[in-house]
Design a protein around this motif. Structure first.
Motif, mmCIF file in Angstrom:
data_model
loop_
_atom_site.group_PDB
_atom_site.id
_atom_site.type_symbol
_atom_site.label_atom_id
_atom_site.label_comp_id
_atom_site.label_asym_id
_atom_site.label_seq_id
_atom_site.Cartn_x
_atom_site.Cartn_y
_atom_site.Cartn_z
ATOM 1 N N GLU A 74 -0.406 -2.318 20.279
ATOM 2 C CA GLU A 74 0.525 -1.418 20.967
ATOM 3 C C GLU A 74 1.693 -2.197 21.584
ATOM 4 N N ALA A 75 1.443 -3.437 21.967
ATOM 5 C CA ALA A 75 2.480 -4.229 22.630
ATOM 6 C C ALA A 75 3.436 -4.868 21.631
ATOM 7 N N ASP A 76 2.948 -5.119 20.433
ATOM 8 C CA ASP A 76 3.732 -5.860 19.453
ATOM 9 C C ASP A 76 3.913 -5.013 18.202
ATOM 10 N N LYS A 77 5.145 -4.730 17.851
ATOM 11 C CA LYS A 77 5.431 -3.840 16.715
ATOM 12 C C LYS A 77 4.939 -4.418 15.392
ATOM 13 N N LEU A 78 5.096 -5.717 15.207
ATOM 14 C CA LEU A 78 4.667 -6.331 13.957
ATOM 15 C C LEU A 78 3.146 -6.256 13.806
ATOM 16 N N THR A 79 2.425 -6.467 14.883
ATOM 17 C CA THR A 79 0.967 -6.354 14.840
ATOM 18 C C THR A 79 0.557 -4.920 14.551
ATOM 19 N N LYS A 80 1.280 -3.953 15.120
ATOM 20 C CA LYS A 80 0.985 -2.543 14.863
ATOM 21 C C LYS A 80 1.220 -2.205 13.394
ATOM 22 N N VAL A 81 2.325 -2.694 12.842
ATOM 23 C CA VAL A 81 2.611 -2.446 11.433
ATOM 24 C C VAL A 81 1.530 -3.078 10.557
ATOM 25 N N GLN A 82 1.109 -4.303 10.904
ATOM 26 C CA GLN A 82 0.058 -4.967 10.135
ATOM 27 C C GLN A 82 -1.241 -4.177 10.193
ATOM 28 N N LYS A 83 -1.575 -3.666 11.379
ATOM 29 C CA LYS A 83 -2.795 -2.866 11.532
ATOM 30 C C LYS A 83 -2.700 -1.591 10.682
ATOM 31 N N ASP A 84 -1.538 -0.939 10.731
ATOM 32 C CA ASP A 84 -1.340 0.276 9.925
ATOM 33 C C ASP A 84 -1.440 -0.031 8.433
ATOM 34 N N LEU A 85 -0.857 -1.148 8.010
ATOM 35 C CA LEU A 85 -0.939 -1.538 6.602
ATOM 36 C C LEU A 85 -2.380 -1.814 6.182
ATOM 37 N N ASP A 86 -3.135 -2.466 7.058
ATOM 38 C CA ASP A 86 -4.549 -2.725 6.764
ATOM 39 C C ASP A 86 -5.321 -1.428 6.596
ATOM 40 N N GLU A 87 -5.032 -0.435 7.451
ATOM 41 C CA GLU A 87 -5.699 0.859 7.342
ATOM 42 C C GLU A 87 -5.329 1.562 6.037
ATOM 43 N N VAL A 88 -4.049 1.508 5.667
ATOM 44 C CA VAL A 88 -3.606 2.123 4.414
ATOM 45 C C VAL A 88 -4.269 1.418 3.230
ATOM 46 N N LYS A 89 -4.332 0.088 3.299
ATOM 47 C CA LYS A 89 -4.964 -0.680 2.221
ATOM 48 C C LYS A 89 -6.426 -0.272 2.059
ATOM 49 N N ASP A 90 -7.135 -0.106 3.173
ATOM 50 C CA ASP A 90 -8.537 0.313 3.117
ATOM 51 C C ASP A 90 -8.674 1.681 2.454
ATOM 52 N N VAL A 91 -7.774 2.609 2.796
ATOM 53 C CA VAL A 91 -7.815 3.950 2.204
ATOM 54 C C VAL A 91 -7.541 3.873 0.705
ATOM 55 N N VAL A 92 -6.552 3.073 0.315
ATOM 56 C CA VAL A 92 -6.213 2.938 -1.106
ATOM 57 C C VAL A 92 -7.384 2.322 -1.874
ATOM 58 N N LEU A 93 -7.991 1.280 -1.304
ATOM 59 C CA LEU A 93 -9.135 0.647 -1.984
ATOM 60 C C LEU A 93 -10.292 1.627 -2.146
ATOM 61 N N LYS A 94 -10.554 2.426 -1.120
ATOM 62 C CA LYS A 94 -11.632 3.420 -1.207
ATOM 63 C C LYS A 94 -11.292 4.454 -2.276
ATOM 64 N N SER A 95 -10.040 4.900 -2.308
ATOM 65 C CA SER A 95 -9.616 5.879 -3.315
ATOM 66 C C SER A 95 -9.761 5.312 -4.724
ATOM 67 N N MET A 96 -9.372 4.054 -4.893
ATOM 68 C CA MET A 96 -9.507 3.422 -6.204
ATOM 69 C C MET A 96 -10.978 3.301 -6.599
ATOM 70 N N ASP A 97 -11.812 2.949 -5.640
ATOM 71 C CA ASP A 97 -13.249 2.852 -5.906
ATOM 72 C C ASP A 97 -13.806 4.214 -6.315
ATOM 73 N N ASP A 98 -13.397 5.260 -5.584
ATOM 74 C CA ASP A 98 -13.840 6.618 -5.923
ATOM 75 C C ASP A 98 -13.372 7.012 -7.324
ATOM 76 N N LEU A 99 -12.125 6.658 -7.659
ATOM 77 C CA LEU A 99 -11.608 6.969 -8.995
ATOM 78 C C LEU A 99 -12.398 6.240 -10.080
ATOM 79 N N LEU A 100 -12.723 4.980 -9.818
ATOM 80 C CA LEU A 100 -13.515 4.234 -10.799
ATOM 81 C C LEU A 100 -14.889 4.864 -10.983
#
Length: 131
Positions: A74-100
């Protein structure tokens, strides 16, 4: 592994230290130090530079910074963006796994369909051969 001690000495002679948990991002800790030193200099510039003894200068704004930096994302914008990207990556990986997995299921269904077609063709041939 008790934690980390981050220290910075500004060229003007001011120094600041921050103690953090081991997992607290170092870049964010130094951002806190930088922000606090900047705010302290703005408020107390000219009050301490020529002193030759200790002096207590009130700086309640320091507490505001400490509260703000409790959550690094919350204090650092770059850390927040990194956290958001990690969450998106996790969702994409799960979606890809489900598709497979769906693809494997689809392959299985197609194989069963082919088997059924072959069986029905064989049944048809047997039936037409007997009639």
């Amino acid at each position: 592994n008790l934690g980390m001690c981050h220290v910075y000495v500004h060229p003007c002679g001011l120094a600041a230290t921050v103690l953090t948990d081991p997992e607290y991002p170092m870049r964010v800790a130094f951002s806190l130090i930088s922000d606090v030193l900047r705010a302290f200099q703005e408020k107390n510039g000219g009050k301490w530079e020529n002193l030759d003894q200790d002096l207590a200068l009130p700086f309640p704004e320091g507490d505001v910074f400490l509260t703000k930096f409790q959550n690094p994302s919350e204090a650092d914008k770059l850390t927040k963006v990194q956290k958001d990207l990690d969450e998106v990556k996790d969702v994409v990986l799960k979606s890809m796994d489900d598709l497979l997995k769906r693809g494997e299921t689809l392959d299985s269904l197609m194989q069963k369909s082919n088997d059924l077609s072959a069986t029905s063709l064989q049944f048809y041939r047997t039936h037409t051969h007997h009639t």
